[in-house]
Write a protein that holds these residues in place. Sequence first.
Motif, PDB file in Angstrom:
ATOM      1  N   ASN A 101       0.826  -1.201   0.000  1.00  0.00           N
ATOM      2  CA  ASN A 101       0.000   0.000   0.000  1.00  0.00           C
ATOM      3  C   ASN A 101       0.864   1.255   0.000  1.00  0.00           C
ATOM      4  O   ASN A 101       0.512   2.276   0.568  1.00  0.00           O
ATOM      5  CB  ASN A 101      -0.951   0.013   1.200  1.00  0.00           C
ATOM      6  N   TYR A 102       2.017   1.151  -0.647  1.00  0.00           N
ATOM      7  CA  TYR A 102       2.953   2.266  -0.734  1.00  0.00           C
ATOM      8  C   TYR A 102       3.552   2.299  -2.139  1.00  0.00           C
ATOM      9  O   TYR A 102       3.437   1.337  -2.916  1.00  0.00           O
ATOM     10  CB  TYR A 102       4.085   2.113   0.292  1.00  0.00           C
ATOM     11  N   SER A 103       4.190   3.410  -2.462  1.00  0.00           N
ATOM     12  CA  SER A 103       4.959   3.505  -3.698  1.00  0.00           C
ATOM     13  C   SER A 103       6.433   3.658  -3.344  1.00  0.00           C
ATOM     14  O   SER A 103       6.778   4.106  -2.246  1.00  0.00           O
ATOM     15  CB  SER A 103       4.494   4.692  -4.545  1.00  0.00           C
ATOM     16  N   ARG A 132      10.087   4.386   1.055  1.00  0.00           N
ATOM     17  CA  ARG A 132       8.701   4.000   0.806  1.00  0.00           C
ATOM     18  C   ARG A 132       7.808   5.193   1.100  1.00  0.00           C
ATOM     19  O   ARG A 132       7.990   5.875   2.108  1.00  0.00           O
ATOM     20  CB  ARG A 132       8.295   2.829   1.702  1.00  0.00           C
ATOM     21  N   ASP A 133       6.824   5.385   0.263  1.00  0.00           N
ATOM     22  CA  ASP A 133       5.920   6.526   0.394  1.00  0.00           C
ATOM     23  C   ASP A 133       4.491   6.006   0.558  1.00  0.00           C
ATOM     24  O   ASP A 133       3.880   5.513  -0.390  1.00  0.00           O
ATOM     25  CB  ASP A 133       6.040   7.411  -0.852  1.00  0.00           C
ATOM     26  N   TYR A 134       3.992   6.079   1.788  1.00  0.00           N
ATOM     27  CA  TYR A 134       2.616   5.674   2.086  1.00  0.00           C
ATOM     28  C   TYR A 134       1.734   6.923   2.021  1.00  0.00           C
ATOM     29  O   TYR A 134       2.042   7.930   2.659  1.00  0.00           O
ATOM     30  CB  TYR A 134       2.516   5.066   3.478  1.00  0.00           C
ATOM     31  N   SER A 185      -1.049   5.448   8.163  1.00  0.00           N
ATOM     32  CA  SER A 185      -1.175   6.019   6.820  1.00  0.00           C
ATOM     33  C   SER A 185      -2.650   6.202   6.476  1.00  0.00           C
ATOM     34  O   SER A 185      -3.533   5.608   7.088  1.00  0.00           O
ATOM     35  CB  SER A 185      -0.485   5.126   5.785  1.00  0.00           C
ATOM     36  N   ALA A 199       3.325   2.171   9.546  1.00  0.00           N
ATOM     37  CA  ALA A 199       2.775   2.833   8.363  1.00  0.00           C
ATOM     38  C   ALA A 199       1.361   2.356   8.064  1.00  0.00           C
ATOM     39  O   ALA A 199       0.483   3.152   7.712  1.00  0.00           O
ATOM     40  CB  ALA A 199       3.686   2.582   7.165  1.00  0.00           C
ATOM     41  N   GLU A 200       1.127   1.059   8.207  1.00  0.00           N
ATOM     42  CA  GLU A 200      -0.219   0.549   7.955  1.00  0.00           C
ATOM     43  C   GLU A 200      -1.224   1.129   8.948  1.00  0.00           C
ATOM     44  O   GLU A 200      -2.365   1.420   8.602  1.00  0.00           O
ATOM     45  CB  GLU A 200      -0.223  -0.975   8.028  1.00  0.00           C
ATOM     46  N   ARG A 242       0.621  10.979   5.726  1.00  0.00           N
ATOM     47  CA  ARG A 242       1.587  10.494   4.744  1.00  0.00           C
ATOM     48  C   ARG A 242       2.831  10.047   5.495  1.00  0.00           C
ATOM     49  O   ARG A 242       3.321  10.741   6.395  1.00  0.00           O
ATOM     50  CB  ARG A 242       1.963  11.605   3.761  1.00  0.00           C
TER      51      ARG A 242
END
Length: 289
Positions: A6-8, A23-25, A55, A51-52, A59
Motif C-alpha cells: 500500500n505504498y509507492s 517507501r511513500d505511504y 497512513s 505505516a499501515e 503520509r
Amino acid sequence: MGDRRNYSDGYWWSKDGLRLHYRDYPGREDRPPILCLPGLTRNARDFADLAERFSGEWRILCVEFRGRGESAYAKDPMSYAPLVYLQDVEALLADLKIERFVAVGTSLGGIVTMLLAATDGEKLAGAVLNDVGPELNPAGLARIRTYVGKQVWYPTWMHAARGVAEANADVYPDYRIEDWLAMAKRLHRVNSQGRIVLDYDMKIAEPFRVPGNEAGPDMWPTIDALAGRPLLVVRGERSDILRADTADKMIARAPGAELVTVQHVGHAPTLDEQAAVAGIARLLAQVAP
C-alpha cells in the motif's frame, strides 16, 4: 507482517551521487508527513506496521539510509556516519519540498533526528526518539560491535528465524517463532545465489567500530532544540543503549515531553507494542488535533 503493498517506491540522489530509496505511504496533504528513520542495520520494512496503522490519515515516508535495503552502497565506507546520513535526509526533504514534518527515529535514526533538530529544528513538527538519546550506554555499543558487519547466510527462512532468535532472545524474551520469522524477513533478503543474507552493506561497521563515531560531539543541546514541541521518548525496559536515568534527564530538559517505557523489551522497541502505539497517537494528536 502488515507489509501489504500500500505504498509507492521513491528515490532521490545524495550529494555524492548515490541513488537512495524510501517507501511513500499516502496520507492527508493538510498534515505534515511522518519521516521514519531506521536503526543501524535496519531498513524501511521496520516501519511497515506503523505505516499501515497511521497512513491514510498521515503520509508516511520510510527512509533507507545509504547501504541498506534498496539504497545504493557507498563507495567510501567512512561515509556511513550520522552527519552524512543527515545530509542525505536533508537532500530528500529538499527534493520533496517538505517544509514541516514529524520525525520517528529508531536508534541511529533517532541520532539523525536529534541532528535535524539542531540544524533545521523549525521544520520539526514533532519527534519520536526510539530507544536512543544524547548519551549511549557503552555496554550496549560493545554488544552491537560484536555482530554488526558480520555476514551470515541461511538456506531457509526458518533457519534465519532461529538465527535471529538465538541472537536476540534477551531483547525480546516474549517472542514466539512467528515473531522471529517476521523479524527475519525484515532483516534479510534473498541474494542471487538463493541464500538468505542480511540486507545491508557489511562495510557500515567500519566507522562504527571507531569509538566516538556513533553520534558525534555533545548531543545534549539537541534535546534543548526539541523543547517546546511535541516529543516522545520510547525506551525498552531492558535497553542496554538508553539508560533509564538518561531518559529521565531528557524529559527534564524538554518540558512537555513524554516518556513511554515498553515492558519486557530491550533495544529497541519495534513501535508496534501497545504502549508505543498509544504514545505515538498522543504525539500526533498534539501535532494535528
